[in-house]
Design an enzyme around this catalytic site. Sequence first.
Site, PDB file in Angstrom:
ATOM      1  CD  GLU A   1      32.507  47.482  20.881  1.00  0.00           C
ATOM      2  OE1 GLU A   1      32.633  48.656  21.246  1.00  0.00           O
ATOM      3  OE2 GLU A   1      33.111  46.518  21.420  1.00  0.00           O
TER       4      GLU A   1
ATOM      5  N   PRO B   1      41.007  45.041  62.304  1.00  0.00           N
ATOM      6  CG  PRO B   1      40.018  44.641  64.361  1.00  0.00           C
ATOM      7  CD  PRO B   1      40.960  44.033  63.396  1.00  0.00           C
TER       8      PRO B   1
ATOM      9  CB  ALA C   1      38.965  47.965  58.990  1.00  0.00           C
TER      10      ALA C   1
END
Length: 350
Positions: A46, A266, A269
Amino acid sequence: MLRALELAGRGPAHGPNPRVGCVLLDRRGTALGEGWHAGAGSPHAEVAALEAARRAGADVRGATAVVTLEPCNHTGRTGPCTEALLAAGVTTVVHAVDDPDPDAAGGADRLREAGVDVVGGLRRGEGEELLRVWLHAVRSGRPWVTLKLAATLDGRVAAADGTSRWITSAASRRHAHAHRALVDAIAVGTGTALADDPALTVRPEEGEPPAHQPLRVVVGRRDVPEGARLREPGGALVQARSHDVGEVLAVLAERRVRHLLVEGGPTLAAAFLRAGAVDELHAYVAPVLLGAGPTAVADLGIASIGGASRWRTVETVRLDDDVLVVARPSGPRAGTTTSSTTSSPSTEET
């Protein structure tokens, strides 16, 4: 508003502050000035739009401010946008998304109390999508988590002998590095850190590395060796010495991390997936078959197809012969926080 959203997209995707755009219009709908937030410490959208209008010699009294996020109502490194709009004589404010930050919210009420006509919710869907990472972090108190996988067609991240470079194409690796530049932190498990010795930096093919380098997070209790590449120049190294996903996210939230990229391996994850902590999945799939070797995700504890974790595809990207699938959860997220985030097989992306 579409123009304001476009302007907002010019701001940095990383960092603690939202991306915001603003367009000032006169009573005939002619643009007087526009601006966007360029990052922490810089003028808010703004104020940037008001300054642009003043430089152009425009009179903003009686103007309408079209903003992607409700104007803030607090003093931080910059002053409240509400007061800047009021001082400029703006009489109407239209915004897309209400500000959920308790420290900054209340802007719409402050403006209404001062006699400004305020309309919220215009193009809310587009605004929420643009701000999804920041909104999620503010509303939930934890970072937005993107899980990155890079695998063969049969879901392998390495061959049976452990070799993995390179499964995916150079185009996929370039894309992954570009995405690193958009996040606040990158996480791997201690197994990947020790086996692969990754740098976890943003490295363009040409030119100097960008000024922004994400935090490098290692999850687990083992130490990162003194000579590791993770200790070389780049983002600060954070060792999250926990096996609890919730604790790891809390540590990062305290550091104002809004977007965490989980890269390997893995086991890590699977831990984030079992905890229901993955908000978006980036799966780079290469047209390669191995038939054996570690899979992209370790055991999720799913015994039957009825318990499968279902995702919805939001985007696909062709990267030479590879395909990137971007997906988000399509239903309830599985599991509770797991304590199994220790050693993991090495992964190809470092």
